[in-house]
Write a protein that holds these residues in place. Sequence first.
Motif, PDB file in Angstrom:
ATOM      1  N   HIS A 236       0.790  -1.235   0.000  1.00 20.33           N
ATOM      2  CA  HIS A 236       0.000   0.000   0.000  1.00 20.33           C
ATOM      3  C   HIS A 236       0.823   1.288   0.000  1.00 20.33           C
ATOM      4  N   ASP A 237       2.061   1.310  -0.364  1.00 21.29           N
ATOM      5  CA  ASP A 237       2.933   2.478  -0.178  1.00 21.29           C
ATOM      6  C   ASP A 237       2.644   3.641  -1.120  1.00 21.29           C
ATOM      7  N   GLY A 238       1.409   4.069  -1.228  1.00 15.63           N
ATOM      8  CA  GLY A 238       1.082   5.161  -2.130  1.00 15.63           C
ATOM      9  C   GLY A 238      -0.125   5.940  -1.680  1.00 15.63           C
ATOM     10  N   ILE A 239      -0.655   6.768  -2.579  1.00 14.48           N
ATOM     11  CA  ILE A 239      -1.842   7.578  -2.305  1.00 14.48           C
ATOM     12  C   ILE A 239      -2.841   7.381  -3.451  1.00 14.48           C
ATOM     13  N   SER A 240      -4.116   7.477  -3.129  1.00  8.90           N
ATOM     14  CA  SER A 240      -5.154   7.470  -4.170  1.00  8.90           C
ATOM     15  C   SER A 240      -5.344   8.892  -4.676  1.00  8.90           C
ATOM     16  N   ILE A 241      -5.432   9.054  -5.991  1.00 11.38           N
ATOM     17  CA  ILE A 241      -5.707  10.371  -6.577  1.00 11.38           C
ATOM     18  C   ILE A 241      -7.071  10.317  -7.256  1.00 11.38           C
ATOM     19  N   ILE A 242      -7.967  11.179  -6.787  1.00 16.50           N
ATOM     20  CA  ILE A 242      -9.325  11.252  -7.324  1.00 16.50           C
ATOM     21  C   ILE A 242      -9.459  12.518  -8.170  1.00 16.50           C
ATOM     22  N   LYS A 243     -10.070  12.393  -9.321  1.00 17.30           N
ATOM     23  CA  LYS A 243     -10.377  13.546 -10.167  1.00 17.30           C
ATOM     24  C   LYS A 243     -11.866  13.821 -10.078  1.00 17.30           C
ATOM     25  N   VAL A 244     -12.198  15.054  -9.683  1.00 22.65           N
ATOM     26  CA  VAL A 244     -13.603  15.432  -9.487  1.00 22.65           C
ATOM     27  C   VAL A 244     -13.961  16.559 -10.457  1.00 22.65           C
ATOM     28  N   PRO A 245     -14.773  16.311 -11.483  1.00 16.65           N
ATOM     29  CA  PRO A 245     -15.243  17.408 -12.350  1.00 16.65           C
ATOM     30  C   PRO A 245     -16.147  18.344 -11.548  1.00 16.65           C
ATOM     31  N   ARG A 246     -15.846  19.615 -11.570  1.00 19.00           N
ATOM     32  CA  ARG A 246     -16.616  20.571 -10.753  1.00 19.00           C
ATOM     33  C   ARG A 246     -18.104  20.567 -11.120  1.00 19.00           C
ATOM     34  N   HIS A 247     -18.408  20.460 -12.404  1.00 21.67           N
ATOM     35  CA  HIS A 247     -19.800  20.555 -12.834  1.00 21.67           C
ATOM     36  C   HIS A 247     -20.481  19.192 -12.946  1.00 21.67           C
ATOM     37  N   ALA A 248     -19.738  18.144 -12.601  1.00 19.04           N
ATOM     38  CA  ALA A 248     -20.335  16.800 -12.603  1.00 19.04           C
ATOM     39  C   ALA A 248     -19.644  15.960 -11.531  1.00 19.04           C
ATOM     40  N   PRO A 249     -19.745  16.383 -10.259  1.00 18.03           N
ATOM     41  CA  PRO A 249     -19.013  15.680  -9.198  1.00 18.03           C
ATOM     42  C   PRO A 249     -19.408  14.218  -9.051  1.00 18.03           C
ATOM     43  N   GLU A 250     -20.610  13.865  -9.545  1.00 20.68           N
ATOM     44  CA  GLU A 250     -21.033  12.466  -9.484  1.00 20.68           C
ATOM     45  C   GLU A 250     -20.139  11.567 -10.341  1.00 20.68           C
ATOM     46  N   LYS A 251     -19.323  12.170 -11.215  1.00 20.37           N
ATOM     47  CA  LYS A 251     -18.399  11.408 -12.044  1.00 20.37           C
ATOM     48  C   LYS A 251     -17.010  11.286 -11.422  1.00 20.37           C
ATOM     49  N   ALA A 252     -16.881  11.684 -10.182  1.00 19.74           N
ATOM     50  CA  ALA A 252     -15.593  11.588  -9.494  1.00 19.74           C
ATOM     51  C   ALA A 252     -15.085  10.155  -9.522  1.00 19.74           C
ATOM     52  N   ALA A 253     -13.787   9.996  -9.778  1.00 18.11           N
ATOM     53  CA  ALA A 253     -13.223   8.654  -9.874  1.00 18.11           C
ATOM     54  C   ALA A 253     -11.719   8.687  -9.626  1.00 18.11           C
ATOM     55  N   ILE A 254     -11.180   7.557  -9.196  1.00 25.97           N
ATOM     56  CA  ILE A 254      -9.735   7.426  -9.015  1.00 25.97           C
ATOM     57  C   ILE A 254      -9.064   7.386 -10.382  1.00 25.97           C
ATOM     58  N   VAL A 255      -8.023   8.215 -10.539  1.00 24.57           N
ATOM     59  CA  VAL A 255      -7.305   8.250 -11.811  1.00 24.57           C
ATOM     60  C   VAL A 255      -5.884   7.704 -11.689  1.00 24.57           C
ATOM     61  N   ASN A 256      -5.398   7.538 -10.439  1.00 20.76           N
ATOM     62  CA  ASN A 256      -4.053   6.984 -10.279  1.00 20.76           C
ATOM     63  C   ASN A 256      -3.834   6.584  -8.826  1.00 20.76           C
ATOM     64  N   PHE A 257      -2.912   5.658  -8.644  1.00 21.80           N
ATOM     65  CA  PHE A 257      -2.444   5.304  -7.307  1.00 21.80           C
ATOM     66  C   PHE A 257      -0.918   5.242  -7.364  1.00 21.80           C
ATOM     67  N   PRO A 258      -0.270   6.424  -7.327  1.00 19.20           N
ATOM     68  CA  PRO A 258       1.196   6.443  -7.423  1.00 19.20           C
ATOM     69  C   PRO A 258       1.840   5.851  -6.177  1.00 19.20           C
ATOM     70  N   VAL A 259       2.797   4.973  -6.385  1.00 16.43           N
ATOM     71  CA  VAL A 259       3.549   4.393  -5.273  1.00 16.43           C
ATOM     72  C   VAL A 259       4.694   5.341  -4.939  1.00 16.43           C
ATOM     73  N   LEU A 260       4.631   5.933  -3.762  1.00 13.89           N
ATOM     74  CA  LEU A 260       5.615   6.920  -3.342  1.00 13.89           C
ATOM     75  C   LEU A 260       6.845   6.272  -2.719  1.00 13.89           C
TER      76      LEU A 260
END
Length: 508
Positions: A236-260
Amino acid sequence: MRTATREDAVTLNHPRTRRRRLGVAAACAGLLATLLTAVPAAATPDPGDGPAVEREVSQGVQAEVAEAIAEGEIPGQDEIVHSANIEHVVNVPKEALKATNSDLAFQGRYAFAGNYDGFRIFDISNPKAPKSVAQVLCPGSQNDISVSGNLLFLSTDSSRSDSSCNSTTQPATEKSSWEGMKIFDITDKANPKYVAAVETACGSHTHTLVPERKNVYVYVSSYSPNAAYPDCQPPHDGISIIKVPRHAPEKAAIVNFPVLFPGEGPDGGGNPGGPTNPGVSKTTGCHDITVLPEKDLAAGACMGDGILFSIKDPENPKIIDQVQDNVNFAFWHSATFNQKANKVVFTDELGGGGAATCNAATGPNRGADGIYDIVGKGDHRKLVFRSYFKIDRHQADVEVCVAHNGSLIPVRGKDIMVQAWYQGGVSVWDFTDSAHPKEIAYFERGPVNTGQLTTAGSWSAYYYNGYIYSNDIAKGFDVLKLNDRRTDPAKYVRLRELNVQTQPDYFD
């Protein structure tokens, strides 16, 4: 390298004679040894959705506390004391949301206060009389909170039966359990609307916004994986990155899980913790991240490691430097840049936010802030340690005290911040000279319980548009006013929005 000395503290006009020898009895009893060798199981109190657990202390500790109060070394139970340059403006007690108060965010005339039961919105247009605008019941520790435009973000870091605000606790060993990010529409502050949820691996202990015009990126920090948890697998050595469209927040989704912290084997990279580094947390993710969007820079406090990284491409952050302190740091908890972005203050949450660490026995360097200069340019920048800072107002061994969330106080040419210390209260300190930080103001309450070790006090203390706002774990919402020539220029700096982990350019 030093903390504030007794000579510094005298200038604060202490209302009492406070020799502060507290903590010696606990060390003699062996409690300190336990504290310094134990790896924190969690970075903040995680009592599920209920109040923090109180723990009995020995009769010897109780007698020491009573003597210290009688001799004026510490404030009496629930007694408020403060330096002459701080005014306690008002306290707003808890109402519908009775659980642990957590983080704060600000927008315009509103303050948003997290609570393990949900969140509360205050109208602070008159800081002397905050008005409760809304109280939203949505249980799930720790409900770390932030806002951007008409969106509010809430972290859930406890295993729930589903993503709704009507969910109940459920074991993390069950695949159907849910943890992650919740998103609300706050166009109508009196009636927030729950619009989206995104499940993230190991939940969301904290989160950090990287706002853009059309989208908001959310960096989700979480940790402590377990092979028995279907949705929280090691390393689990990373972070979840979520992209949230301002005008369609219901479409928010994880776009990456970079291992730091890349590494081979089931344990991944990062600090191995004990027994290699006794008393240090093993790195299995990050606790908190602070970003400087204007400079494409971020600092991560990641359990056993501190990191500096570039967010020029927000979906693909790039590590610039990584540091450890295996002598005095137990758990890298949070980070704060100075305005020039040539320093970072990292906090150490010694004891996991559940121990009395602000005493003579623990000393000035354990459970302190670490001040690092950023030297060099571009991808060749390095974090260079300069000194520690810790409040020298020793607390009783019934008071959970730990370095916690704070923010800059925007004074051009100076590095001054306000910081929460749980039952150590609120501290204002100057780190303009990285090697010689000093406290310049404080506010605190006496023990909430003189017979039990209790989690209470200021979780977050932030400066916003002329006032300090503190979310007290047990007592509610405090407003403080700082009157000091060293910080008076900050009163002229006005912000439209403040999420402290998304640090603004205060003078742009």
